[in-house]
Write a protein that holds these residues in place. Structure first.
Motif: not given
Length: 289
Positions: A126-135, A140-146, A175-180
């Motif tokens: 349904m959707d794709e997400v990508y971060g270019e040169d981002v931690a 997670v905070t600026e692309i995925l959560l919104p 990354p798993v801990q960060l998502l949690q």
């Protein structure tokens, strides 16, 4: 040179809704061009049969006489993907009764992924997400959560991540801990082996109504048709042909494609020889409120 002239023969077929079809908004409506060359000597259904075996890019190049971006190497899913079969006609809408799986490639500074949900017997991207040169945390905070807040209100969410799952050098957090930390239930995929990741997607592509891709997922579609290719090896074979790795090349589409592969592992019965199972454990996802 000054004496160059350009001639274009009539195309084999005509697409009556080309602009909408090329944008992914509609299924291509194709008909044989009555002015095509040599029709009298071709068997019945010649071009109709050809278009069924072609990707949309191949249809444009070989049947419609359109200029296209050609594949940038040996495509990973060249025998499996067809735009007409695998790209949906309209924008998809999530349903709250099914878990949304996020397949995420978490490595490096180019995190990417997809949102998947089973609907009406198909697995829908349904959707794709990508971060270019981002931690990863910024991703997670600026692309995925919104995205989750805007599109997946009320849905259960489960993230399936790259199993390498390395700790951040600064924070020591995976990354798993960060998502949690941000309230997203997350697990690692059952395997990182490319052959098994590829097989998971390939099985979905070859299953009737197995995989449907939202037409807005332009990076995925471009990867399938043009850019997700096997890595070239230096040197040639005794026959003079190009040699290729058994791994995909890392490029501008590979991180989103990798995310799709991790997500697909949760739905395809792919067994890793080194593991007791190739399927994800059944875990409860987080519901987006």
């Amino acid at each position: 040179p000054d004496n160059l002239e350009y001639f274009e023969q009539p195309p084999a077929m005509i697409c009556t809704n080309f602009e909408a079809a090329d944008a992914g908004d509609e299924e291509p409506v194709l008909e044989v061009n009555p002015h095509a060359e040599n029709l009298r000597n071709l068997p019945a259904g010649y071009y109709d049969n050809m278009r069924k075996a072609f990707s949309w890019n191949q249809v444009k190049a070989f049947l419609l006489m359109k200029w296209v971006s050609s594949a940038k190497g040996k495509l990973v899913f060249s025998r499996d993907f067809r735009r007409s079969a695998h790209v949906g006609k309209v924008r998809t809408k999530p349903i709250t009764t099914e878990v949304v799986t996020l397949g995420i490639d978490t490595s490096g500074l180019h995190p990417g992924g997809v949102a998947l949900q089973p609907q009406a017997g198909s697995l829908v991207v349904m959707d794709e997400v990508y971060g270019e040169d981002v931690a990863f945390e910024q991703f997670v905070t600026e692309i995925l959560l919104p995205l989750l807040a805007a599109r997946y209100h009320g849905c259960e969410i489960l993230a399936v991540c790259d199993p390498s799952n390395p700790k951040d050098a600064r924070t020591g957090v995976t990354p798993v801990q960060l998502l949690q930390k941000y309230g997203i239930r997350a697990v690692v995929a059952s395997t990182n082996k490319f052959a098994l990741r590829r097989e998971a997607v390939s099985r979905l592509l070859n299953k009737r109504d197995g995989l449907v891709i939202d037409p807005a997922c332009k990076t995925l579609i471009r990867g399938f048709e043009e850019s997700y290719v096997f890595k070239k090896l230096k040197g040639t074979s005794t026959s003079g042909g190009q040699l290729y790795s058994t791994e995909a090349e890392k490029n501008e589409v590979s991180h989103v494609m990798d995310g799709l592969e991790y997500g697909a592992l949760g739905f395809a019965r792919v067994v890793d020889d080194d593991m007791s199972r190739g399927r994800l454990p059944k875990v409860q996802g987080r519901r987006v409120m």
